[in-house]
Design a protein around this motif. Structure first.
Motif, PDB file in Angstrom:
ATOM      1  N   UNK A  75     -22.205  19.311  -1.440  1.00  0.00           N
ATOM      2  CA  UNK A  75     -23.266  18.501  -2.040  1.00  0.00           C
ATOM      3  C   UNK A  75     -22.833  17.703  -3.261  1.00  0.00           C
ATOM      4  N   UNK A  76     -21.777  18.171  -3.949  1.00  0.00           N
ATOM      5  CA  UNK A  76     -21.405  17.509  -5.200  1.00  0.00           C
ATOM      6  C   UNK A  76     -19.931  17.097  -5.271  1.00  0.00           C
ATOM      7  N   UNK A  77     -19.030  18.017  -4.966  1.00  0.00           N
ATOM      8  CA  UNK A  77     -17.599  17.708  -5.095  1.00  0.00           C
ATOM      9  C   UNK A  77     -17.192  16.607  -4.121  1.00  0.00           C
ATOM     10  N   UNK A  78     -17.561  16.761  -2.867  1.00  0.00           N
ATOM     11  CA  UNK A  78     -17.173  15.784  -1.850  1.00  0.00           C
ATOM     12  C   UNK A  78     -17.886  14.441  -2.020  1.00  0.00           C
ATOM     13  N   UNK A  79     -18.926  14.430  -2.821  1.00  0.00           N
ATOM     14  CA  UNK A  79     -19.647  13.188  -3.109  1.00  0.00           C
ATOM     15  C   UNK A  79     -19.112  12.503  -4.367  1.00  0.00           C
ATOM     16  N   UNK A  80     -18.079  13.093  -4.975  1.00  0.00           N
ATOM     17  CA  UNK A  80     -17.484  12.509  -6.175  1.00  0.00           C
ATOM     18  C   UNK A  80     -18.281  12.739  -7.441  1.00  0.00           C
ATOM     19  N   UNK A  81     -19.248  13.669  -7.406  1.00  0.00           N
ATOM     20  CA  UNK A  81     -20.126  13.897  -8.555  1.00  0.00           C
ATOM     21  C   UNK A  81     -19.698  15.066  -9.433  1.00  0.00           C
ATOM     22  N   UNK A  82     -18.873  15.957  -8.882  1.00  0.00           N
ATOM     23  CA  UNK A  82     -18.524  17.191  -9.589  1.00  0.00           C
ATOM     24  C   UNK A  82     -17.054  17.517  -9.422  1.00  0.00           C
ATOM     25  N   UNK A  83     -16.452  18.000 -10.479  1.00  0.00           N
ATOM     26  CA  UNK A  83     -15.087  18.535 -10.447  1.00  0.00           C
ATOM     27  C   UNK A  83     -15.184  19.996 -10.868  1.00  0.00           C
ATOM     28  N   UNK A  84     -14.458  20.871 -10.187  1.00  0.00           N
ATOM     29  CA  UNK A  84     -14.430  22.293 -10.539  1.00  0.00           C
ATOM     30  C   UNK A  84     -13.024  22.644 -10.992  1.00  0.00           C
ATOM     31  N   UNK A  85     -12.923  23.243 -12.171  1.00  0.00           N
ATOM     32  CA  UNK A  85     -11.636  23.652 -12.725  1.00  0.00           C
ATOM     33  C   UNK A  85     -11.617  25.171 -12.872  1.00  0.00           C
ATOM     34  N   UNK A  86     -10.638  25.797 -12.261  1.00  0.00           N
ATOM     35  CA  UNK A  86     -10.491  27.259 -12.293  1.00  0.00           C
ATOM     36  C   UNK A  86      -9.737  27.696 -13.544  1.00  0.00           C
ATOM     37  N   UNK A  87     -10.136  28.840 -14.099  1.00  0.00           N
ATOM     38  CA  UNK A  87      -9.410  29.474 -15.191  1.00  0.00           C
ATOM     39  C   UNK A  87      -9.207  30.945 -14.831  1.00  0.00           C
ATOM     40  N   UNK A  88      -7.992  31.433 -15.006  1.00  0.00           N
ATOM     41  CA  UNK A  88      -7.714  32.848 -14.763  1.00  0.00           C
ATOM     42  C   UNK A  88      -8.363  33.689 -15.857  1.00  0.00           C
ATOM     43  N   UNK A  89      -9.122  34.685 -15.449  1.00  0.00           N
ATOM     44  CA  UNK A  89      -9.747  35.618 -16.389  1.00  0.00           C
ATOM     45  C   UNK A  89      -9.632  37.033 -15.829  1.00  0.00           C
ATOM     46  N   UNK A  90      -8.403  37.537 -15.711  1.00  0.00           N
ATOM     47  CA  UNK A  90      -8.194  38.889 -15.156  1.00  0.00           C
ATOM     48  C   UNK A  90      -8.537  39.954 -16.189  1.00  0.00           C
ATOM     49  N   UNK A  91      -9.771  40.447 -16.156  1.00  0.00           N
ATOM     50  CA  UNK A  91     -10.261  41.302 -17.227  1.00  0.00           C
ATOM     51  C   UNK A  91     -10.376  42.783 -16.863  1.00  0.00           C
ATOM     52  N   UNK A  92     -10.196  43.142 -15.589  1.00  0.00           N
ATOM     53  CA  UNK A  92     -10.502  44.507 -15.176  1.00  0.00           C
ATOM     54  C   UNK A  92      -9.312  45.463 -15.225  1.00  0.00           C
ATOM     55  N   UNK A  93      -8.163  45.052 -14.672  1.00  0.00           N
ATOM     56  CA  UNK A  93      -7.002  45.936 -14.594  1.00  0.00           C
ATOM     57  C   UNK A  93      -5.780  45.106 -14.230  1.00  0.00           C
ATOM     58  N   UNK A  94      -4.693  45.791 -13.822  1.00  0.00           N
ATOM     59  CA  UNK A  94      -3.490  45.065 -13.423  1.00  0.00           C
ATOM     60  C   UNK A  94      -3.684  44.326 -12.097  1.00  0.00           C
ATOM     61  N   UNK A  95      -4.563  44.824 -11.232  1.00  0.00           N
ATOM     62  CA  UNK A  95      -4.781  44.156  -9.944  1.00  0.00           C
ATOM     63  C   UNK A  95      -5.226  42.702 -10.115  1.00  0.00           C
ATOM     64  N   UNK A  96      -6.168  42.411 -11.027  1.00  0.00           N
ATOM     65  CA  UNK A  96      -6.532  41.006 -11.222  1.00  0.00           C
ATOM     66  C   UNK A  96      -5.361  40.142 -11.684  1.00  0.00           C
ATOM     67  N   UNK A  97      -4.474  40.706 -12.485  1.00  0.00           N
ATOM     68  CA  UNK A  97      -3.297  39.955 -12.932  1.00  0.00           C
ATOM     69  C   UNK A  97      -2.407  39.635 -11.736  1.00  0.00           C
ATOM     70  N   UNK A  98      -2.175  40.626 -10.891  1.00  0.00           N
ATOM     71  CA  UNK A  98      -1.302  40.424  -9.727  1.00  0.00           C
ATOM     72  C   UNK A  98      -1.886  39.405  -8.746  1.00  0.00           C
ATOM     73  N   UNK A  99      -3.198  39.461  -8.543  1.00  0.00           N
ATOM     74  CA  UNK A  99      -3.810  38.503  -7.626  1.00  0.00           C
ATOM     75  C   UNK A  99      -3.798  37.100  -8.223  1.00  0.00           C
ATOM     76  N   UNK A 100      -3.966  37.005  -9.538  1.00  0.00           N
ATOM     77  CA  UNK A 100      -3.900  35.695 -10.200  1.00  0.00           C
ATOM     78  C   UNK A 100      -2.500  35.101 -10.071  1.00  0.00           C
ATOM     79  N   UNK A 101      -1.492  35.940 -10.220  1.00  0.00           N
ATOM     80  CA  UNK A 101      -0.106  35.486 -10.058  1.00  0.00           C
ATOM     81  C   UNK A 101       0.114  35.005  -8.628  1.00  0.00           C
ATOM     82  N   UNK A 102      -0.422  35.743  -7.654  1.00  0.00           N
ATOM     83  CA  UNK A 102      -0.264  35.360  -6.252  1.00  0.00           C
ATOM     84  C   UNK A 102      -0.917  34.007  -5.980  1.00  0.00           C
TER      85      UNK A 102
END
Length: 211
Positions: A75-102
């Motif tokens: 509804x928004x991104x493909x219409x040129x109206x919205x951009x989504x920018x991801x930020x890594x926020x691995x806050x729970x344990x080492x698993x979130x860090x490993x998945x972010x690295x992957x």
């Protein structure tokens, strides 16, 4: 700034409440609009930018990815109206860090969002195996991904340091739970339904004269 908190399951809607606006979360200061950012989707010059702070092992983040993101893209991104920018926020344990690295290893091949989708599909289904073998198996399921190059990138100090820096930056901003979104001067906490995002995006598009 309004803060939409979400500490309940994804299907529960929490009514917004007025909160004071913290300067740390002013969207204009956080938006990157980097044309070479593999973890961003949408036109660089899109009138509205949504920043997503998230963790690949978080079930609420997975709920957003599965239930809300597809509609935002269509509804928004493909219409040129919205951009989504991801930020890594691995806050729970080492698993979130490993998945972010992957995911960043996949991003080396411009396949970040394909890996994002595959990871969150597993999280949403209740997967809790984030071993190195599992992360490589996920990579192998993605079309055109070079698995040997991906596997080598998992041990690249530059990627590890990048994820660690992103994690520190997120923590310094006060991100202690995920997902968290910044949209203009609004903060949305949790896997809110599409209606919450639509209301905020439409208001900002109208303000920008792009509605």
């Amino acid at each position: 700034m309004q803060q939409f908190r979400h500490d309940n399951p994804p299907e529960t809607i929490i009514a917004p409440g007025q909160q004071g606006c913290t300067p740390l979360f002013r969207n204009a200061a956080l938006v990157r609009r980097d044309p070479d950012d593999p973890a961003a989707v949408g036109l660089v010059e899109a009138p509205v930018v949504l920043i997503e702070y998230a963790d690949f092992t978080c079930k609420y983040c997975a709920a957003f990815a599965e239930q809300t993101l597809p509609a935002l893209l269509a509804q928004y991104v493909e219409q040129g109206k919205l951009r989504i920018e991801w930020r890594d926020a691995p806050v729970l344990s080492q698993h979130p860090v490993n998945t972010a690295i992957a995911a960043r290893a996949a991003a080396r091949q411009n396949l970040f969002w394909q890996y994002y989708e595959a990871l969150y599909a597993r999280t949403f289904a209740g997967n809790s195996d984030w071993s190195r073998k599992e992360l490589i198996d996920i990579a192998a399921s993605i079309d055109k991904l070079d698995v040997p190059a991906f596997t080598k990138a998992l041990d690249d100090p530059a990627i590890v340091q990048f994820v660690q820096k992103e994690a520190r930056t997120s923590a310094a901003l006060g991100v202690t739970g995920t997902p968290m979104f910044v949209l203009g001067e609004e903060v949305v906490n949790g896997a809110q339904p599409i209606e919450v995002f639509r209301q905020l995006i439409d208001a900002q598009l109208a303000e920008a004269g792009k509605g």
